[in-house]
Design a protein around this motif. Sequence first.
Motif, PDB file in Angstrom:
ATOM      1  N   ALA A 168     -18.637  18.173  54.333  1.00 22.71           N
ATOM      2  CA  ALA A 168     -17.887  18.715  53.546  1.00 22.71           C
ATOM      3  C   ALA A 168     -16.373  19.058  53.935  1.00 22.71           C
ATOM      4  O   ALA A 168     -15.395  18.833  53.194  1.00 22.71           O
ATOM      5  CB  ALA A 168     -18.477  19.934  52.945  1.00 22.71           C
ATOM      6  N   CYS A 169     -16.313  19.465  55.238  1.00 22.00           N
ATOM      7  CA  CYS A 169     -14.988  19.658  55.904  1.00 22.00           C
ATOM      8  C   CYS A 169     -14.024  18.414  55.821  1.00 22.00           C
ATOM      9  O   CYS A 169     -13.023  18.218  55.671  1.00 22.00           O
ATOM     10  CB  CYS A 169     -15.161  20.259  57.249  1.00 22.00           C
ATOM     11  SG  CYS A 169     -15.559  21.964  57.233  1.00 22.00           S
ATOM     12  N   LEU A 171     -14.644  15.786  53.500  1.00 22.01           N
ATOM     13  CA  LEU A 171     -14.391  15.497  52.370  1.00 22.01           C
ATOM     14  C   LEU A 171     -13.139  16.099  52.046  1.00 22.01           C
ATOM     15  O   LEU A 171     -12.389  15.555  50.903  1.00 22.01           O
ATOM     16  CB  LEU A 171     -15.548  15.602  51.380  1.00 22.01           C
ATOM     17  CG  LEU A 171     -16.789  14.682  51.652  1.00 22.01           C
ATOM     18  CD1 LEU A 171     -17.826  15.149  50.939  1.00 22.01           C
ATOM     19  CD2 LEU A 171     -16.331  13.196  51.006  1.00 22.01           C
ATOM     20  N   ALA A 172     -12.837  17.267  52.361  1.00 21.15           N
ATOM     21  CA  ALA A 172     -11.829  18.175  51.803  1.00 21.15           C
ATOM     22  C   ALA A 172     -10.564  17.661  52.381  1.00 21.15           C
ATOM     23  O   ALA A 172      -9.361  18.344  51.838  1.00 21.15           O
ATOM     24  CB  ALA A 172     -12.289  19.627  52.349  1.00 21.15           C
ATOM     25  N   ALA A 195     -23.686  17.199  50.938  1.00 21.00           N
ATOM     26  CA  ALA A 195     -22.271  17.436  51.295  1.00 21.00           C
ATOM     27  C   ALA A 195     -21.286  17.651  49.986  1.00 21.00           C
ATOM     28  O   ALA A 195     -20.450  18.381  50.083  1.00 21.00           O
ATOM     29  CB  ALA A 195     -21.610  16.427  52.190  1.00 21.00           C
ATOM     30  N   LEU A 199     -19.237  20.990  49.307  1.00 19.08           N
ATOM     31  CA  LEU A 199     -17.684  20.860  49.269  1.00 19.08           C
ATOM     32  C   LEU A 199     -17.254  21.652  48.244  1.00 19.08           C
ATOM     33  O   LEU A 199     -16.387  22.804  48.371  1.00 19.08           O
ATOM     34  CB  LEU A 199     -17.403  19.471  48.901  1.00 19.08           C
ATOM     35  CG  LEU A 199     -15.948  19.189  48.444  1.00 19.08           C
ATOM     36  CD1 LEU A 199     -15.055  19.777  49.899  1.00 19.08           C
ATOM     37  CD2 LEU A 199     -15.528  18.147  48.143  1.00 19.08           C
ATOM     38  N   ASP A 200     -18.135  22.046  46.981  1.00 15.11           N
ATOM     39  CA  ASP A 200     -17.653  22.945  46.094  1.00 15.11           C
ATOM     40  C   ASP A 200     -17.863  24.279  46.491  1.00 15.11           C
ATOM     41  O   ASP A 200     -17.029  25.272  46.098  1.00 15.11           O
ATOM     42  CB  ASP A 200     -18.830  22.637  44.989  1.00 15.11           C
ATOM     43  CG  ASP A 200     -18.363  21.360  44.004  1.00 15.11           C
ATOM     44  OD1 ASP A 200     -17.205  20.828  44.216  1.00 15.11           O
ATOM     45  OD2 ASP A 200     -19.185  20.750  43.315  1.00 15.11           O
ATOM     46  N   MET A 203     -15.165  25.383  48.831  1.00 15.26           N
ATOM     47  CA  MET A 203     -13.637  25.446  48.404  1.00 15.26           C
ATOM     48  C   MET A 203     -13.648  26.426  47.623  1.00 15.26           C
ATOM     49  O   MET A 203     -12.689  27.103  47.004  1.00 15.26           O
ATOM     50  CB  MET A 203     -13.389  24.105  47.582  1.00 15.26           C
ATOM     51  CG  MET A 203     -13.197  22.769  48.399  1.00 15.26           C
ATOM     52  SD  MET A 203     -12.309  23.036  49.939  1.00 15.26           S
ATOM     53  CE  MET A 203     -10.674  23.279  49.443  1.00 15.26           C
ATOM     54  N   ARG A 209     -12.686  27.166  55.224  1.00 12.78           N
ATOM     55  CA  ARG A 209     -12.629  25.798  55.837  1.00 12.78           C
ATOM     56  C   ARG A 209     -11.492  25.972  56.954  1.00 12.78           C
ATOM     57  O   ARG A 209     -11.916  25.436  58.154  1.00 12.78           O
ATOM     58  CB  ARG A 209     -12.230  24.652  54.861  1.00 12.78           C
ATOM     59  CG  ARG A 209     -12.015  23.111  55.648  1.00 12.78           C
ATOM     60  CD  ARG A 209     -11.537  22.447  54.584  1.00 12.78           C
ATOM     61  NE  ARG A 209     -11.600  21.184  55.081  1.00 12.78           N
ATOM     62  CZ  ARG A 209     -10.277  20.730  55.787  1.00 12.78           C
ATOM     63  NH1 ARG A 209      -9.102  21.441  55.506  1.00 12.78           N
ATOM     64  NH2 ARG A 209     -10.403  19.403  55.949  1.00 12.78           N
TER      65      ARG A 209
END
Length: 219
Positions: A168-169, A171-172, A195, A199-200, A203, A209
């Motif tokens: 996720a980190c 993807l952000a 992931a 991510l949702d 964030m 993050r």
Amino acid sequence: VTSKWGYSYTAGFRVDTGGEPHEVKEHSAANLAKQVLETAELLGEYVDVYQIHSATIDSGFLNDDVLEALAKVKEERGWRLGLTLSGTGQADTLRTALERAPSDLFSCVQATWNVYEQSVGDALLEASQKGLDVIIKEAMANGRVLRSPAVTQMADELGVTPDALALACALALPCNPVVLSGAATGEHVSSNVDAVSALDVLMSHPGAREKLLEQCRMD
């Protein structure tokens, strides 16, 4: 289908090569011509993207004859071209490639980025702003992030798994990348796809993050 060129396997499936390398990197126009034919024979019409394997500033891929040969491959084969990066100079290699190569030559770049190795992030954003698709590899640092106290602690706090948090980190990133999971089993795949939901969650926690990246960065 994506394929790569630039390496030749030389070990002959031997574990003990007597100290000789298992593979040899050669980013020359001659090797490109040879491997284009091999790729076309094996994959033919299915090839969409053709990447330079582990490009570095001094590997030769930016020589004029190689750039000309790459442009010819793109025109004659209709393949999109990309480069994959390796080593400590990823950002410098990418920026140099964007400066020296024709602006429409490369369509994508694949680079190593993870919570430990973040140095290429700004260069990837620059590439994205110039129209290149970004692909992230080694987002879990070959599994090392799963042993990180900072990652496991934050994953517990957010109610997600460490692997999903690490992905996720990536993807952000503001370059809007495609992130390769490196999954080797069905269990890995099932866990890695979380992931997206992680991510949702990530964030929705402002500053989480950034805190994790600061705790983990080693570049």
